[in-house]
Design an enzyme around this catalytic site. Structure first.
Site, PDB file in Angstrom:
ATOM      1  N   GLU A  71       0.850  -1.185   0.000  1.00  0.00           N
ATOM      2  CA  GLU A  71       0.000   0.000   0.000  1.00  0.00           C
ATOM      3  C   GLU A  71       0.884   1.233   0.000  1.00  0.00           C
ATOM      4  OE1 GLU A  71      -2.243  -0.566   3.593  1.00  0.00           O
ATOM      5  OE2 GLU A  71      -0.830   0.591   4.807  1.00  0.00           O
ATOM      6  N   HIS A 122      -3.934   3.630   8.205  1.00  0.00           N
ATOM      7  CA  HIS A 122      -2.762   3.137   8.919  1.00  0.00           C
ATOM      8  C   HIS A 122      -1.808   4.291   9.218  1.00  0.00           C
ATOM      9  CE1 HIS A 122      -3.367  -1.038   6.876  1.00  0.00           C
ATOM     10  NE2 HIS A 122      -4.092  -0.925   7.965  1.00  0.00           N
TER      11      HIS A 122
END
Length: 711
Positions: free
Chosen positions: A244, A287
């Site tokens: 990611e 995150h």
């Protein structure tokens, strides 16, 4: 697999800088701990935070599954829990139970101390699952890890590591998704890894070993570490990598894959996905580590690097299973050949639609961190007796203190010239324990890179020293200054942008003076109001058509533990008779980012973001839906759920209740996957409400777009 045959960890490929400090004695390297990742039926697991609610529930499940748990630690207490011994310290547990691994189940503000205790006891493998661990706590942990050769860390902010073959779970992965098999998986995102696991299980492949890199800025184990394990593991026949946005780990992995495929006569097939292709620059995407710092690659660059290296790319994790099954079948039918070496068309064969080029957007404020205003940064620098010129408009270069994700340490970032050019920026990592820059060999190199004369080195050392002291004292994650220089060697700061770690304040109650500088009056009122319910809400410009996406993992079985995760999005679509709207994407963690990416391929663009966070309650969920319904632009709601840690029937019940309580009128498309997915889909279908149930993402996405365009 013979563990002694594993190669020592080579320097990371693709790194654009050189380590400037000795990380360990010659015969004691963190790389020597790599074999500790190879867990299995033999692994003896210890729990830190053993008697807590979440650890207790996890121990019961893991024991029933077959994990060999030898007890746990509760500081200062001896006794018994769940029929297993309770030890007063990790050191005592190591002496009496001889554990091979420790699962750390304590809050984020206690995680670093627990890791340090495990390192001191020389536990071979430590798995930290907690979120919101202060970044300076982890920097301190890595400064310890780099000086020893006994303990390997997985995490933090990750689901853990699990051997489906050996029935060993160290973490909180949803066990019903797993099946013994031959696919090795390494992922940053927990939810995307669950989707990946379920896909390979449905395809009849199963998994060998699944390792979580985690979503924090600094990971104890990265993609290359896992790839080295999978390369030499006879149980692993295919490899899946889930990346990611944020950092360079995917680029390092691409370099490793390219080298591996060149030196191997019959390399194992590798598939990959990168979340955040549509993420806006500068935003933290759920995150803590899911953001690209200046000079770091975006998700599209990572995607292209992995594809060029030979990884087979997909746009959604449900495609991994059948895709890997095809690749393994090709490899088996043509032994000794590289089944994907010339697979340009094959590499695109798992996509269903066009690739969309992201649109650049200006840097926006990080929601999980605090950026203070420039005049406030200047005030802090003045307290360190740094010369400031607030009126200057030209610069001779920039000096920053930040975090180096590859060196796992702080670093100086230097860029010459009036404008910050990532191509000209250079990083100089240094040890977290470094006290003084006055006689450091780094300073002459930084000065040379900036084009400063030798006479300026003393002033440069003073500036760097002041920034470093502030970085540690105030727990910053980046302190960026723009500087001006003079012929006599003097320097002055002409611009500043300071960012501070939100976790240090929110989870540990530290740095209150810094975080009190936040002025909510400067922020969007809806976002501030949502924050009162623990919701992060970001609103963007008005689109023509909007779809709201709800990504939910809600643990109704363990309601007391508040193990809930919900993200809600608005996806903007162009109207049939208008020009495409401006791309504006803001989303949450891995599953959320990938959902937006995949929907964009079908023609959508994200306009808003709402994230209830990791400890949402049913009331938080209701507040989230209330915010959605207050926006009259919403035409359709898309609910994309993977029921990993909970059951899909429980999730379906929660959606139905929220729908009725709020008297919602807009159609809702629900995609349910995971435990009891058929029952959940049936409940949705029979609810009598305008809810449309799907198990396939493709089908749900197409239905959502159809409903939106026809509304």
């Amino acid at each position: 697999m013979a563990l002694h045959s594993l190669p020592r960890r080579a320097p990371q490929m693709g790194v654009r800088w050189t380590r400037r400090f000795s990380t360990s004695p010659r015969n004691a390297s963190y790389a020597d701990t790599l074999p500790n990742l190879k867990i299995g039926a033999h692994t003896r697991v210890l729990f830190q935070g053993f008697t807590g609610r979440q650890a207790t529930a996890n121990v019961k499940e893991s024991l029933e599954w077959g994990t060999k748990i030898v007890g746990g630690v509760k500081p200062g207490v001896e006794g018994e829990h769940l029929g297993l011994p309770v030890f007063p310290s990790v050191k005592v547990a190591q002496e009496r139970a001889k554990p091979d691994a420790s699962a750390i189940y304590v809050p984020g503000n206690q995680t670093a101390q627990a890791i340090e205790e495990a390192i001191e006891a020389e536990i071979p493998l430590v798995v930290a699952v907690a979120e919101h661990v202060p970044i300076h706590d982890i920097l301190r942990v890595h400064s310890m890890l780099q000086t020893q050769s006994k303990t390997r860390l997985v995490g933090a902010n990750c689901p853990g590591i699990i051997s489906a073959i050996g029935k060993c779970r160290i973490g909180f992965q949803p066990l019903p998704c797993f099946a013994p098999g031959n696919v090795g998986i390494i992922a940053k995102s927990g939810t995307l890894s669950y989707e990946t696991v379920a896909s390979t299980t449905r395809a009849g492949l199963g998994q060998s070993l699944c390792i979580s890199m985690g979503g924090d800025v600094l990971a104890g184990t990265n993609f290359v570490d896992a790839l080295k394990i999978f390369e030499h593991d006879s149980d692993t026949q295919g490899i899946i990598l889930v990346g990611e946005i944020g950092g360079t780990a995917e680029l390092d992995a691409a370099e490793w894959i390219r080298d591996y495929r060149q030196r191997s006569a019959d390399p194992k097939p590798i598939m990959a996905l990168v979340g955040g292709l549509e993420a806006p620059a500068g935003r933290i995407m759920g995150h803590a580590g899911a953001w690209a710092a200046p000079g770091e690659p975006d998700a599209q660059t990572k995607y292209q690097a992995l594809e060029r290296a030979g990884a087979v790319m997909v746009n959604h994790p449900e495609k991994f299973g059948e895709g890997m099954k095809t690749l393994l079948g090709n490899r088996a039918s043509r032994p000794g050949t590289n089944s994907i070496s010339n697979g340009g068309s094959q590499r695109r064969g798992f996509h269903t639609s066009r690739r969309v080029t992201p649109v650049s957007r200006p840097l926006a404020q990080q929601k999980r961190d605090l950026y203070i205003k420039q005049f406030q940064a200047f005030d802090i620098l003045k307290q360190k007796s740094i010369s400031i010129n607030e009126a200057a408009s030209s610069f001779d270069g920039s000096i920053s203190i930040s975090v180096d994700r590859t060196a796992l340490s702080p670093c100086i970032v230097a860029s010459p010239g009036n404008k910050v050019d990532p191509a000209q920026s250079r990083r100089f990592p240094f040890s977290y324990t470094l006290a003084n820059f006055e006689n450091s060999s780094i300073i002459p190199e930084v000065a040379s890179h900036l084009g400063l004369p030798p006479s300026a080195q003393s002033k440069l050392a003073g500036l760097v020293q002041a920034l470093w002291e502030l970085f540690k004292e105030k727990e910053a994650f980046v302190l960026e200054t723009r500087i001006g220089s003079f012929t006599d060697g003097s320097l002055e700061v002409r611009g500043a942008r300071f960012g501070f770690d939100d976790a240090a304040y929110r989870s540990s109650g530290r740095q209150e003076d810094i975080h009190s500088l936040r002025n909510k009056a400067d922020e969007m009122p809806e976002e501030v109001e949502a924050e009162k319910d623990g919701i992060v809400y970001v609103k963007y410009g008005p689109p023509t058509h909007i779809i709201s996406i709800v990504l939910t993992v809600i643990d109704y079985k363990a309601k007391a533990a508040s193990a809930h995760w919900v993200c809600i999005f608005y996806i903007q679509f162009r109207s049939p008779d208008s020009q495409p709207l401006t791309l504006s994407i803001v989303n949450g963690a891995g599953l959320a980012m990938n959902t937006v990416d995949a929907l964009t391929i079908h023609g959508g663009h994200c306009a808003n973001f709402l994230d209830t966070g990791g400890k949402a309650t049913s009331e938080t969920v209701k507040s989230s839906f209330r915010i959605i319904c207050s926006d009259k632009r919403v035409k359709t709601i898309f609910v994309n759920i993977f029921g990993g840690l909970t059951r899909c029937d429980m999730i379906a019940e929660g959606i139905i209740m929220a729908f009725r309580d709020l008297d919602m009128k807009v159609p809702v498309v629900v995609r349910l996957r995971g435990t009891n997915e058929e029952l959940g889909q049936k409940m949705i279908a029979e609810s009598g409400l305008p809810l449309h149930a799907f198990d396939s993402f493709e089908g749900a996405a197409k239905k959502t777009i159809c409903l939106t365009r026809s509304s």
